[in-house]
Design a protein around this motif. Sequence first.
Motif, PDB file in Angstrom:
ATOM      1  N   LEU A  18       2.841  82.625 -14.062  1.00  0.00           N
ATOM      2  CA  LEU A  18       2.250  81.913 -12.592  1.00  0.00           C
ATOM      3  C   LEU A  18       0.540  81.627 -12.917  1.00  0.00           C
ATOM      4  O   LEU A  18      -0.038  82.501 -13.623  1.00  0.00           O
ATOM      5  CB  LEU A  18       2.385  83.098 -11.638  1.00  0.00           C
ATOM      6  CG  LEU A  18       3.768  83.090 -10.884  1.00  0.00           C
ATOM      7  CD1 LEU A  18       3.796  84.276  -9.827  1.00  0.00           C
ATOM      8  CD2 LEU A  18       4.258  81.764 -10.360  1.00  0.00           C
ATOM      9  N   ARG A  19       0.065  80.723 -12.275  1.00  0.00           N
ATOM     10  CA  ARG A  19      -1.290  80.432 -12.312  1.00  0.00           C
ATOM     11  C   ARG A  19      -1.736  80.614 -10.828  1.00  0.00           C
ATOM     12  O   ARG A  19      -1.226  79.676  -9.959  1.00  0.00           O
ATOM     13  CB  ARG A  19      -1.459  79.029 -12.773  1.00  0.00           C
ATOM     14  CG  ARG A  19      -2.959  78.720 -12.900  1.00  0.00           C
ATOM     15  CD  ARG A  19      -3.011  77.352 -13.497  1.00  0.00           C
ATOM     16  NE  ARG A  19      -4.469  76.934 -13.724  1.00  0.00           N
ATOM     17  CZ  ARG A  19      -5.353  77.028 -14.589  1.00  0.00           C
ATOM     18  NH1 ARG A  19      -4.832  77.811 -15.756  1.00  0.00           N
ATOM     19  NH2 ARG A  19      -6.415  76.620 -14.635  1.00  0.00           N
ATOM     20  N   LEU A  20      -2.633  81.144 -10.560  1.00  0.00           N
ATOM     21  CA  LEU A  20      -3.145  81.618  -9.016  1.00  0.00           C
ATOM     22  C   LEU A  20      -4.521  80.630  -9.287  1.00  0.00           C
ATOM     23  O   LEU A  20      -5.170  80.667 -10.175  1.00  0.00           O
ATOM     24  CB  LEU A  20      -3.577  82.975  -8.805  1.00  0.00           C
ATOM     25  CG  LEU A  20      -2.298  83.952  -8.980  1.00  0.00           C
ATOM     26  CD1 LEU A  20      -2.905  85.030  -8.240  1.00  0.00           C
ATOM     27  CD2 LEU A  20      -0.962  83.265  -7.821  1.00  0.00           C
ATOM     28  N   SER A  21      -4.830  80.075  -8.073  1.00  0.00           N
ATOM     29  CA  SER A  21      -5.892  79.377  -7.901  1.00  0.00           C
ATOM     30  C   SER A  21      -6.805  79.631  -6.454  1.00  0.00           C
ATOM     31  O   SER A  21      -6.043  80.253  -5.560  1.00  0.00           O
ATOM     32  CB  SER A  21      -5.690  77.809  -7.760  1.00  0.00           C
ATOM     33  OG  SER A  21      -5.046  77.294  -8.783  1.00  0.00           O
ATOM     34  N   CYS A  22      -8.109  79.591  -6.520  1.00  0.00           N
ATOM     35  CA  CYS A  22      -8.756  79.882  -5.456  1.00  0.00           C
ATOM     36  C   CYS A  22      -9.927  78.847  -5.079  1.00  0.00           C
ATOM     37  O   CYS A  22     -10.628  78.677  -6.064  1.00  0.00           O
ATOM     38  CB  CYS A  22      -9.586  81.226  -5.589  1.00  0.00           C
ATOM     39  SG  CYS A  22     -10.591  81.928  -4.538  1.00  0.00           S
ATOM     40  N   ALA A  23      -9.758  78.270  -4.128  1.00  0.00           N
ATOM     41  CA  ALA A  23     -10.803  77.202  -3.755  1.00  0.00           C
ATOM     42  C   ALA A  23     -11.903  77.732  -2.756  1.00  0.00           C
ATOM     43  O   ALA A  23     -11.618  78.618  -1.979  1.00  0.00           O
ATOM     44  CB  ALA A  23      -9.904  76.271  -2.910  1.00  0.00           C
ATOM     45  N   PHE A  29     -21.613  77.512  -5.194  1.00  0.00           N
ATOM     46  CA  PHE A  29     -20.460  78.224  -6.055  1.00  0.00           C
ATOM     47  C   PHE A  29     -21.171  78.640  -7.306  1.00  0.00           C
ATOM     48  O   PHE A  29     -20.486  80.006  -7.740  1.00  0.00           O
ATOM     49  CB  PHE A  29     -19.552  76.850  -6.432  1.00  0.00           C
ATOM     50  CG  PHE A  29     -18.360  77.503  -7.072  1.00  0.00           C
ATOM     51  CD1 PHE A  29     -18.460  77.303  -8.756  1.00  0.00           C
ATOM     52  CD2 PHE A  29     -17.366  78.208  -6.572  1.00  0.00           C
ATOM     53  CE1 PHE A  29     -17.267  77.764  -9.485  1.00  0.00           C
ATOM     54  CE2 PHE A  29     -16.257  78.609  -7.169  1.00  0.00           C
ATOM     55  CZ  PHE A  29     -16.171  78.341  -8.551  1.00  0.00           C
ATOM     56  N   SER A  30     -22.131  78.176  -7.762  1.00  0.00           N
ATOM     57  CA  SER A  30     -22.610  78.707  -9.014  1.00  0.00           C
ATOM     58  C   SER A  30     -23.473  79.935  -9.103  1.00  0.00           C
ATOM     59  O   SER A  30     -23.773  80.512 -10.088  1.00  0.00           O
ATOM     60  CB  SER A  30     -23.566  77.500  -9.848  1.00  0.00           C
ATOM     61  OG  SER A  30     -22.774  76.485 -10.166  1.00  0.00           O
ATOM     62  N   ASN A  31     -23.520  80.296  -7.847  1.00  0.00           N
ATOM     63  CA  ASN A  31     -24.359  81.602  -7.355  1.00  0.00           C
ATOM     64  C   ASN A  31     -23.537  82.833  -7.325  1.00  0.00           C
ATOM     65  O   ASN A  31     -24.207  83.820  -7.004  1.00  0.00           O
ATOM     66  CB  ASN A  31     -25.155  81.593  -6.226  1.00  0.00           C
ATOM     67  CG  ASN A  31     -26.496  80.655  -6.480  1.00  0.00           C
ATOM     68  OD1 ASN A  31     -26.735  80.110  -7.449  1.00  0.00           O
ATOM     69  ND2 ASN A  31     -27.283  80.242  -5.376  1.00  0.00           N
ATOM     70  N   ALA A  75     -17.477  72.541 -11.181  1.00  0.00           N
ATOM     71  CA  ALA A  75     -17.469  71.100 -10.593  1.00  0.00           C
ATOM     72  C   ALA A  75     -16.442  71.026  -9.709  1.00  0.00           C
ATOM     73  O   ALA A  75     -16.916  70.322  -8.538  1.00  0.00           O
ATOM     74  CB  ALA A  75     -17.081  70.222 -11.719  1.00  0.00           C
ATOM     75  N   LYS A  76     -15.453  71.505  -9.639  1.00  0.00           N
ATOM     76  CA  LYS A  76     -14.297  71.643  -8.639  1.00  0.00           C
ATOM     77  C   LYS A  76     -14.382  72.654  -7.608  1.00  0.00           C
ATOM     78  O   LYS A  76     -13.537  72.852  -6.747  1.00  0.00           O
ATOM     79  CB  LYS A  76     -12.937  71.576  -9.243  1.00  0.00           C
ATOM     80  CG  LYS A  76     -12.832  70.278 -10.172  1.00  0.00           C
ATOM     81  CD  LYS A  76     -11.314  70.391 -10.782  1.00  0.00           C
ATOM     82  CE  LYS A  76     -10.933  69.250 -11.420  1.00  0.00           C
ATOM     83  NZ  LYS A  76      -9.639  69.078 -12.205  1.00  0.00           N
ATOM     84  N   LYS A  77     -15.285  73.880  -7.861  1.00  0.00           N
ATOM     85  CA  LYS A  77     -15.390  75.029  -7.207  1.00  0.00           C
ATOM     86  C   LYS A  77     -14.123  75.660  -6.823  1.00  0.00           C
ATOM     87  O   LYS A  77     -13.606  75.967  -6.132  1.00  0.00           O
ATOM     88  CB  LYS A  77     -15.893  74.530  -5.615  1.00  0.00           C
ATOM     89  CG  LYS A  77     -17.275  73.958  -5.637  1.00  0.00           C
ATOM     90  CD  LYS A  77     -17.832  73.760  -4.267  1.00  0.00           C
ATOM     91  CE  LYS A  77     -19.055  73.042  -4.521  1.00  0.00           C
ATOM     92  NZ  LYS A  77     -19.723  72.662  -2.953  1.00  0.00           N
ATOM     93  N   MET A  78     -13.527  75.875  -8.099  1.00  0.00           N
ATOM     94  CA  MET A  78     -12.192  76.680  -8.102  1.00  0.00           C
ATOM     95  C   MET A  78     -12.265  77.770  -9.308  1.00  0.00           C
ATOM     96  O   MET A  78     -13.010  77.494 -10.205  1.00  0.00           O
ATOM     97  CB  MET A  78     -11.010  75.855  -8.531  1.00  0.00           C
ATOM     98  CG  MET A  78     -10.923  74.432  -7.606  1.00  0.00           C
ATOM     99  SD  MET A  78     -10.042  75.239  -6.240  1.00  0.00           S
ATOM    100  CE  MET A  78      -8.251  75.143  -7.054  1.00  0.00           C
ATOM    101  N   VAL A  79     -11.624  79.131  -9.054  1.00  0.00           N
ATOM    102  CA  VAL A  79     -11.317  79.938  -9.542  1.00  0.00           C
ATOM    103  C   VAL A  79     -10.013  80.238 -10.036  1.00  0.00           C
ATOM    104  O   VAL A  79      -9.060  80.090  -9.162  1.00  0.00           O
ATOM    105  CB  VAL A  79     -12.034  81.251  -9.073  1.00  0.00           C
ATOM    106  CG1 VAL A  79     -11.947  82.396 -10.126  1.00  0.00           C
ATOM    107  CG2 VAL A  79     -13.115  80.960  -8.936  1.00  0.00           C
ATOM    108  N   ASN A  80      -9.416  80.376 -11.106  1.00  0.00           N
ATOM    109  CA  ASN A  80      -8.157  80.366 -11.719  1.00  0.00           C
ATOM    110  C   ASN A  80      -7.897  81.689 -12.356  1.00  0.00           C
ATOM    111  O   ASN A  80      -8.395  82.259 -12.789  1.00  0.00           O
ATOM    112  CB  ASN A  80      -7.802  79.049 -12.320  1.00  0.00           C
ATOM    113  CG  ASN A  80      -7.865  77.905 -11.863  1.00  0.00           C
ATOM    114  OD1 ASN A  80      -7.447  77.677 -10.533  1.00  0.00           O
ATOM    115  ND2 ASN A  80      -8.838  76.915 -12.211  1.00  0.00           N
TER     116      ASN A  80
END
Length: 128
Positions: A18-23, A29-31, A75-80
Amino acid sequence: QVQLVESGGGLVQAGGSLRLSCAFSGGFFSNYIFGWFRQTPGKEREFVAAIRWDGFSTNYADSVKNRFTISRDNAKKMVNLQMDMLKPDDTAAYYCAALSGFTWVRTVYVSPNSYGSWGQGTQVTVSS
């Protein structure tokens, strides 16, 4: 105000993926250091993985090492969280969390109390 929204949970058979994503929204975001935690009923929230603000360093709980991979797209502000070779013991609600700052110290980022923002969680169920 920082907001985190997880997605990607579900039901999967043991050995599956499974792949979880976090928006992320509401901040720079970079901080942030990002962590994934999981929790089952009656138990404390457990550290799963963390990634540094620049993505150049990651850390994993021993129970998921070599099976899970955390990544971020600034760039997309996502963590997977890519979860492979899933086991029934991985069944839990999974939470994304954001920790503001530039201190990459394990005793800090493995503790849920260090994180100021949390998502609502997404359920992962692994059947045997």
